[in-house]
Design a protein around this motif. Sequence first.
Motif, mmCIF file in Angstrom:
data_model
loop_
_atom_site.group_PDB
_atom_site.id
_atom_site.type_symbol
_atom_site.label_atom_id
_atom_site.label_comp_id
_atom_site.label_asym_id
_atom_site.label_seq_id
_atom_site.Cartn_x
_atom_site.Cartn_y
_atom_site.Cartn_z
ATOM 1 N N ASN A 1 -2.954 5.465 -7.151
ATOM 2 C CA ASN A 1 -3.702 6.542 -6.515
ATOM 3 C C ASN A 1 -3.990 7.695 -7.473
ATOM 4 N N GLN B 1 -10.410 -0.169 -4.542
ATOM 5 C CA GLN B 1 -9.079 -0.740 -4.711
ATOM 6 C C GLN B 1 -9.172 -2.261 -4.853
ATOM 7 N N GLN B 2 -8.151 -2.851 -5.467
ATOM 8 C CA GLN B 2 -8.058 -4.306 -5.558
ATOM 9 C C GLN B 2 -7.355 -4.820 -4.297
ATOM 10 N N THR B 3 -8.033 -4.696 -3.169
ATOM 11 C CA THR B 3 -7.409 -4.982 -1.879
ATOM 12 C C THR B 3 -6.979 -6.438 -1.761
ATOM 13 N N SER C 1 -1.770 0.621 -4.925
ATOM 14 C CA SER C 1 -2.789 1.061 -5.879
ATOM 15 C C SER C 1 -2.297 2.260 -6.679
ATOM 16 N N ASP D 1 0.806 -1.219 0.000
ATOM 17 C CA ASP D 1 0.000 0.000 0.000
ATOM 18 C C ASP D 1 0.838 1.266 0.000
ATOM 19 N N CYS E 1 -7.366 0.897 -10.076
ATOM 20 C CA CYS E 1 -8.576 0.965 -9.249
ATOM 21 C C CYS E 1 -9.794 1.123 -10.162
ATOM 22 N N MET F 1 -4.007 -7.088 -3.877
ATOM 23 C CA MET F 1 -2.846 -6.422 -3.312
ATOM 24 C C MET F 1 -2.179 -7.314 -2.270
ATOM 25 N N ASP G 1 -11.574 4.478 -1.684
ATOM 26 C CA ASP G 1 -11.691 3.171 -1.039
ATOM 27 C C ASP G 1 -13.146 2.886 -0.706
#
Length: 334
Positions: free
Chosen positions: A160, A290-292, A158, A145, A319, A295, A273
């Motif tokens: 941003n 986000q592709q949490t 991500s 992150d 994102c 990630m 988010d």
Amino acid sequence: MATIKDVARAAGVSTATVSRVLNDHPSVTAESRERVLAAVERLAYHPNAAARTLRSADVTTLGLVIGDVLNPFFTELARAVEDEARAHGYYVITGNADEDPRRQDEYLDILLEQRVAGLLLCPTDRVSPLVEEVVRRGRPIVLIDRSIDGLDLPVVRSDNATATRELVDHLVALGHRRIAIISGPTSLVTGRERLAAFRAALAAHGLEVADRDVRIGDFQTASGVAAMGELMERPDPPTAVFAADNLMALGALRWVRDRGLRPGSDIGLASFDDLPWFEFVDPPITAVRQQTEEMGRAAVRELIALLNGRPARSRTLPCQLVIRGSCGERQGAQ
């Protein structure tokens, strides 16, 4: 039978400090060492030799330090890390730094003493000597992150900038011209990047970001409440507010609701988010998703590559802008 926690409590130090004293680590002050040894003798504490032997041979455990376990982003991230690690035969020990550099270092210290095979870190707001020492010693580490200025480490994060630009484009297309931001702390790279991208995106539309349109929060709900109040109680409030994190967006929404206002008609509100329940709010909240999970999983794969002697690569994940009703409908310039 006394435990290491009992010794730490009696000596007024952390368990990590007790462990360092017992292992004759040079970083402990003479005063702390004396207090710990006195507590060890008074409580007749005997370290568990079997457990220490097991720890010294532990090569199937990964360490993870996250920013804030109460933030759903980090909760989802930690779950993804654990799932991916288990799929590769590893277990995960997780520490919650609570966005505090001191707590971050305490957990890093403990994880290093546990001799974890490698580390996954969501760094706090500054580079600590301990993180630098980990890098110097060549311990495998991957950042998640957030990157760390001055340290060349693989990071999975991500995009941003692109996501923020797309959100600003959407707000402008709806007719908003007075757009404010509740930014994250600029000591964190995510806070700086989202704020810089916000300014650049508005500038591309010929719009200037005045100082009064920027409020700095701390990625916590309370700061979102306070910042929204400061923005909306002035004589010329914005027509839309971009909260650069989900918890600050919740705080902003709380302020709006408490005053009987409605997102999408009285004020536009968007979040960086997404949250699972944003779609169930009336009106639903527009958010950058986000592709949490990816990630977390990707970070584990890169760390395992390092453990297997292969180079790890940094990754920047795109994102998705999820447009809902909280920013209003297309209208004329305001």
